[in-house]
Scaffold this active site. Structure first.
Site, short mmCIF file in Angstrom:
data_model
loop_
_atom_site.label_atom_id
_atom_site.label_comp_id
_atom_site.label_asym_id
_atom_site.label_seq_id
_atom_site.Cartn_x
_atom_site.Cartn_y
_atom_site.Cartn_z
N ARG A 90 24.18 57.70 57.88
CA ARG A 90 23.06 58.65 57.95
C ARG A 90 21.73 57.97 57.75
NH1 ARG A 90 24.60 63.13 53.66
NH2 ARG A 90 26.55 63.75 54.57
N ARG A 126 36.73 71.73 38.36
CA ARG A 126 36.60 70.31 38.59
C ARG A 126 37.66 69.52 37.83
NH1 ARG A 126 31.61 68.01 40.74
NH2 ARG A 126 30.68 70.05 40.59
#
Ligand SMILES: [Zn+2]
Length: 217
Positions: free
Chosen positions: A126, A87
């Site tokens: 969504r 990351r």
């Protein structure tokens, strides 16, 4: 096959990861899963990580890398796809160093590219059913009746994760943290950019094309 999968939230990383695992029989190493497993099994690394998390702090890079390297060792002959890791540039460097000690390296970094605007559209559109978990989309996957679940008639909601300000925030974090990681791997030409703004299947095709070639070499 030793592959890293990078991509913004909403780029479809989870789906593509699953398909890669199914097609090539490699292990899926997700940093989130591995951290949770170490914690629940109470391993030494897991306990250390827990003490940071309980204090509300980030788990330090060296601890994350140690956990991932351990998981990699368990599956190394089968190959793997890394998900959610590395990351940071520091984690990527540490990973390279540790793999090199075993004469190994990351073969390829798949970088799922997508416009922020498309991510916003995908995620904020969504709508979910709080009862059965069905997911709809206000443009691409409409329920028969606006705002109502087809299966059980429950009123649909927008989950907190899909709210515009939350998505915006995650995108910014991604750009700040992960883009330098992409640049790090770009330096020695390990990055393959994939257009993730098209359909899920088109994205898979593009990935398979590259990985098939990798496997056959
Ligand atoms: Zn429902």
């Amino acid at each position: 096959m030793r592959v890293v999968l990078l991509g913004a939230p909403g780029a479809g990383k989870g789906t593509q990861c699953k398909r890669i695992v199914d097609r090539y029989g490699v292990s899926h190493l997700s940093s989130g899963d591995i951290l949770r497993r170490n914690r629940s099994e109470g391993t030494e690394l897991g306990n250390k990580a827990k003490s940071y998390m309980d204090a509300g702090a980030l788990v330090p890079d060296d601890l994350v890398v140690a956990m991932m390297v351990e998981a990699i060792k368990e599956v190394s002959d089968k190959g793997f796809v890394l998900d959610g890791f590395p990351r940071t540039v520091n984690q990527a460097e540490e990973l390279d160093k540790t793999l090199a000690e075993n004469g190994e390296s990351i073969d390829l970094v798949l970088n799922l590219q997508i416009d922020d605007q498309i991510v916003m559209q995908r995620m904020t559109g969504r709508r979910s059913c709080p009862k059965c978990g069905a997911v709809y989309h206000i443009e691409n996957l409409k329920p028969k009746v606006d705002g109502i679940c087809d299966k059980d008639g429950t009123e649909l909601i927008q989950r907190p994760d899909d709210k515009p300000e939350v998505v915006e925030n995650r995108l910014q974090t991604y750009h700040r943290q992960t883009e330098p990681v992409v640049d790090y791997y770009r330096r020695d030409n390990r990055v393959y950019d994939v257009d993730a703004g098209k359909s899920v299947d088109r994205t898979s095709e593009e990935i398979y094309g590259k990985l098939d070639a990798l496997v056959s070499t």
